[in-house]
Design an enzyme around this catalytic site. Structure first.
Site, short mmCIF file in Angstrom:
data_model
loop_
_atom_site.label_atom_id
_atom_site.label_comp_id
_atom_site.label_asym_id
_atom_site.label_seq_id
_atom_site.Cartn_x
_atom_site.Cartn_y
_atom_site.Cartn_z
N TYR A 53 -7.37 7.80 12.65
CA TYR A 53 -6.92 5.82 11.94
C TYR A 53 -8.77 5.14 11.87
O TYR A 53 -9.06 5.15 13.53
CB TYR A 53 -5.52 6.06 11.73
CG TYR A 53 -5.69 4.96 13.58
CD1 TYR A 53 -5.56 6.10 14.56
CD2 TYR A 53 -6.28 3.74 14.01
CE1 TYR A 53 -5.33 5.09 16.03
CE2 TYR A 53 -6.22 3.18 15.56
CZ TYR A 53 -5.92 4.17 16.36
OH TYR A 53 -5.74 4.32 17.26
N ARG A 74 1.40 -11.19 14.24
CA ARG A 74 0.34 -10.57 12.76
C ARG A 74 0.92 -10.59 10.97
O ARG A 74 0.77 -9.85 10.36
CB ARG A 74 -0.07 -9.04 13.23
CG ARG A 74 -1.56 -9.11 14.28
CD ARG A 74 -1.68 -8.58 14.10
NE ARG A 74 -2.09 -7.13 13.18
CZ ARG A 74 -3.43 -7.47 12.81
NH1 ARG A 74 -4.39 -8.23 12.82
NH2 ARG A 74 -3.37 -6.51 11.32
N ASN A 87 0.96 -1.37 -0.20
CA ASN A 87 0.17 -0.14 0.06
C ASN A 87 0.94 1.00 -0.44
O ASN A 87 2.07 1.86 0.95
CB ASN A 87 -1.13 -0.18 1.17
CG ASN A 87 -2.31 0.43 1.11
OD1 ASN A 87 -2.26 1.74 0.38
ND2 ASN A 87 -2.74 1.05 2.43
N HIS A 137 -2.88 1.25 17.18
CA HIS A 137 -2.13 1.71 15.53
C HIS A 137 -0.32 2.47 15.33
O HIS A 137 -0.77 3.24 15.15
CB HIS A 137 -3.16 2.86 14.43
CG HIS A 137 -2.99 2.37 13.10
ND1 HIS A 137 -2.07 3.36 12.70
CD2 HIS A 137 -3.22 1.93 13.05
CE1 HIS A 137 -2.88 2.65 11.17
NE2 HIS A 137 -3.39 1.62 10.80
N ARG A 192 -13.67 -6.10 16.03
CA ARG A 192 -12.81 -4.51 16.30
C ARG A 192 -13.87 -2.93 16.26
O ARG A 192 -14.05 -2.83 15.14
CB ARG A 192 -11.42 -4.27 15.08
CG ARG A 192 -10.46 -3.67 15.70
CD ARG A 192 -9.09 -3.16 14.68
NE ARG A 192 -9.83 -2.15 13.84
CZ ARG A 192 -9.15 -1.72 12.56
NH1 ARG A 192 -7.42 -2.17 12.37
NH2 ARG A 192 -9.66 -0.56 11.49
N ASP A 241 -6.13 -4.01 1.84
CA ASP A 241 -5.44 -2.57 1.51
C ASP A 241 -4.65 -4.31 0.82
O ASP A 241 -3.25 -4.86 -0.19
CB ASP A 241 -4.44 -2.16 2.33
CG ASP A 241 -3.74 -2.88 3.57
OD1 ASP A 241 -4.44 -4.10 3.08
OD2 ASP A 241 -2.69 -2.61 3.60
N GLU A 243 -7.93 -10.84 10.62
CA GLU A 243 -8.72 -9.57 10.52
C GLU A 243 -9.23 -9.38 8.24
O GLU A 243 -8.93 -10.57 8.31
CB GLU A 243 -7.71 -9.04 10.18
CG GLU A 243 -8.10 -7.66 9.72
CD GLU A 243 -6.91 -6.69 9.60
OE1 GLU A 243 -5.54 -6.64 9.36
OE2 GLU A 243 -7.68 -4.63 10.27
N TRP A 303 1.93 7.74 12.30
CA TRP A 303 1.18 6.92 11.67
C TRP A 303 -0.01 5.49 11.55
O TRP A 303 -0.45 5.28 11.94
CB TRP A 303 0.48 7.30 9.76
CG TRP A 303 -1.02 7.34 9.47
CD1 TRP A 303 -1.72 8.52 9.85
CD2 TRP A 303 -1.86 6.23 8.75
NE1 TRP A 303 -3.38 8.52 9.61
CE2 TRP A 303 -3.24 7.08 8.97
CE3 TRP A 303 -1.55 5.01 8.89
CZ2 TRP A 303 -4.26 6.60 8.40
CZ3 TRP A 303 -2.86 4.55 7.86
CH2 TRP A 303 -3.96 4.85 8.35
N HIS A 361 -2.83 -9.49 9.67
CA HIS A 361 -3.75 -8.43 8.60
C HIS A 361 -3.67 -9.30 7.38
O HIS A 361 -3.60 -10.16 6.61
CB HIS A 361 -1.94 -7.88 8.59
CG HIS A 361 -2.64 -6.41 7.64
ND1 HIS A 361 -3.37 -5.36 8.18
CD2 HIS A 361 -2.11 -6.28 6.49
CE1 HIS A 361 -3.27 -4.47 7.44
NE2 HIS A 361 -3.17 -4.77 5.87
N GLU A 383 -3.62 -3.79 19.65
CA GLU A 383 -3.10 -4.50 18.28
C GLU A 383 -1.96 -3.22 18.61
O GLU A 383 -1.74 -1.61 18.14
CB GLU A 383 -3.65 -4.43 17.12
CG GLU A 383 -2.89 -4.83 15.69
CD GLU A 383 -3.90 -5.06 14.47
OE1 GLU A 383 -5.43 -4.97 14.81
OE2 GLU A 383 -3.57 -4.10 13.90
N HIS A 419 -14.18 -4.67 11.43
CA HIS A 419 -14.25 -3.43 11.57
C HIS A 419 -15.41 -2.45 12.63
O HIS A 419 -15.50 -2.11 10.47
CB HIS A 419 -13.21 -2.72 9.75
CG HIS A 419 -11.85 -3.35 10.47
ND1 HIS A 419 -11.14 -2.21 9.21
CD2 HIS A 419 -11.36 -4.24 10.60
CE1 HIS A 419 -9.90 -3.28 9.86
NE2 HIS A 419 -9.75 -5.06 10.24
N GLU A 478 2.20 -6.98 11.31
CA GLU A 478 2.36 -6.26 10.23
C GLU A 478 2.36 -6.01 9.72
O GLU A 478 2.52 -6.13 8.23
CB GLU A 478 0.47 -5.70 10.08
CG GLU A 478 0.14 -4.41 11.07
CD GLU A 478 -0.98 -4.08 11.05
OE1 GLU A 478 -1.96 -4.26 11.44
OE2 GLU A 478 -1.31 -2.30 9.96
N ASP A 514 -7.29 -1.53 18.14
CA ASP A 514 -6.28 -1.62 17.30
C ASP A 514 -5.87 0.44 17.69
O ASP A 514 -6.19 1.47 17.62
CB ASP A 514 -6.21 -0.97 15.64
CG ASP A 514 -4.95 -0.87 14.94
OD1 ASP A 514 -3.53 -0.85 15.47
OD2 ASP A 514 -5.09 -1.04 13.60
MG MG Z 1 -3.51 -2.44 12.47
#
Ligand code: MG
Length: 403
Positions: free
Chosen positions: A160, A284, A38, A213, A148, A317, A340, A403, A313, A237, A123, A263, A211
């Site tokens: 996010y 992950r 991605n 992130h 999640r 994406d 996921e 991010w 993961h 996560e 999600h 991930e 998550d």
């Molecule tokens: Mg994640």
């Protein structure tokens, strides 16, 4: 002898830029591999087209392990997301071919089923707590066994994991990176309140995940994990960035909230310390970014020795090729934890027709030989490459955050 006759790389949508490798043997059997990274798609496409495809032609497609070693050790420059994603695409395509030649689905080649289906988490998100609760209710009614939960932090735009409108969540959405505000203290105050609200509304008879992130420091993550213990999360996560792996030791000294990481990690050497030191509970790593089916199984076997379970993961994406490959692997591994899952858009499923099904919160595949997924090159050609970037986060003082 059957040889690899052709290997083609496609970069096309819809909805995002999927990178697809198609290998064709001298017997006319084709295999598919996903090579989507991605925001850096063309780097992997070039790695494959310019450096890997010429090495494949004329080789025996049955020698999956040998080709993996050849591409990994032969390059000298090892690991990293671009290299490992390119190797993953070749490896996955060769497993697809081996299954088709044998007349068996890949999970049969890996030892057969360990379970009836693959438990997935979906999600749920909201722009505030009521809309998050509505979304959780929607997924619970649809039969998901694990959810999640993410909600937008008040007065912090663009958090996010929060869907805009009713479409599919897609963070890579701009020709140049969007810049989003981040406020750690506001998040630390708000997130526990909505995770508690989800449990108060829906109880405990499903798995609840969250998550972080990569947004926190070790001690902030310890505080967060402790503050959500009553919500009994399945996992938190990426509480901190995965580069500083000692951080997880500190977090664990303070909280029993399970930790899922990996991930963005791409090899067994990147997760070795996390697993053998028992710093995490779920690994992950995923087929497409961690060297394909061959290498992912090696990671999962190492994890099994330390009672670390899998939790690959699986956001959109990754193309439906990765999803099909993930289900083939997840069906077999003894230490499977969870997968996921975000449903691909209808248009994406037209480009990648697949036998993956979802029923009662479990993914499954039928006995189609190989991975059980196809690629409609003509349909894909309607969605040419369109540059898209993930956002960048900045704190209130303007400095860059993770991010
Ligand atoms: Mg994640």
């Amino acid at each position: 002898m059957t040889t690899i006759e052709r290997a083609e790389v496609f970069v096309a949508g819809p909805g995002r830029n999927f990178v697809t490798l198609r290998i064709t043997t001298s017997d006319g059997v084709t295999g598919l591999g996903d090579a989507t990274l991605n925001g850096r798609e063309l780097a992997v496409a070039s790695y494959l087209r310019d450096h890997v495809v010429p090495l494949l032609i004329g080789r025996d497609p049955a020698r999956i392990e040998d080709l993996w070693q050849y591409l990994y050790r032969g390059v000298y420059w090892r690991r990293g997301p671009v290299t490992m994603t390119a190797i993953a695409a070749v490896d996955t395509a060769l497993w697809d071919i081996k299954g088709k030649v044998a007349g068996l689905p890949v999970h049969q080649l890996l030892g057969g089923r360990s379970r009836d289906g693959v438990t997935v988490y979906c999600h749920a998100s909201g722009t505030d707590i009521p809309s998050l609760l509505d979304d959780v209710a929607r997924f619970r009614e649809a039969g998901y066994r694990a959810v999640r939960a993410q909600a937008a932090v008040p007065d912090v735009g663009g958090t996010y994991g929060v869907r805009k409108g009713t479409g599919i969540y897609e963070p890579a959405n701009a020709a140049l990176p969007e810049e989003q505000l981040w406020d750690t203290e506001a998040y630390l105050r708000f997130a526990p309140t909505y995770l508690t609200a989800v449990r108060e509304e829906f109880g405990f008879d499903f798995h609840l995940l969250h998550d972080v992130h990569h947004r926190l420091t070790p001690i902030e993550a310890a505080r967060f994990g402790k503050s959500v213990e009553d919500a009994q999360l399945f996992w938190m996560e990426d509480p901190t960035p995965a580069e500083n792996q000692e951080a997880f030791r500190l977090i664990r000294q303070h909280t029993t909230t399970p930790i899922a990481v990996g991930e963005v990690l791409t090899s067994i050497w990147d997760v070795q310390h996390l697993i053998t030191e028992q710093l995490i509970d779920y690994v992950r790593t995923t087929v497409v970014h961690a060297g394909g089916i061959t290498h992912l199984r090696r990671i999962f076997d190492l994890a099994a020795l330390y009672q670390v379970r899998t939790g690959s993961h699986g956001a959109t994406d990754l193309s439906p090729i990765t999803l099909a490959a993930a289900v083939q692997v997840d069906l077999t591994v003894p230490n499977f934890g969870i997968q996921e899952y975000m449903e691909h858009a209808e248009v994406t499923r037209e480009v990648f027709p697949s036998g993956v099904t979802l029923s009662d919160g479990l993914l499954d595949v039928d006995d189609t030989p190989g991975l059980g997924v196809e690629y409609d090159e003509k349909a894909a050609a309607r969605y040419p490459y369109d540059p898209k970037y993930l956002p960048v986060a900045r704190r209130r003082d303007g400095s860059v955050h993770d991010w």
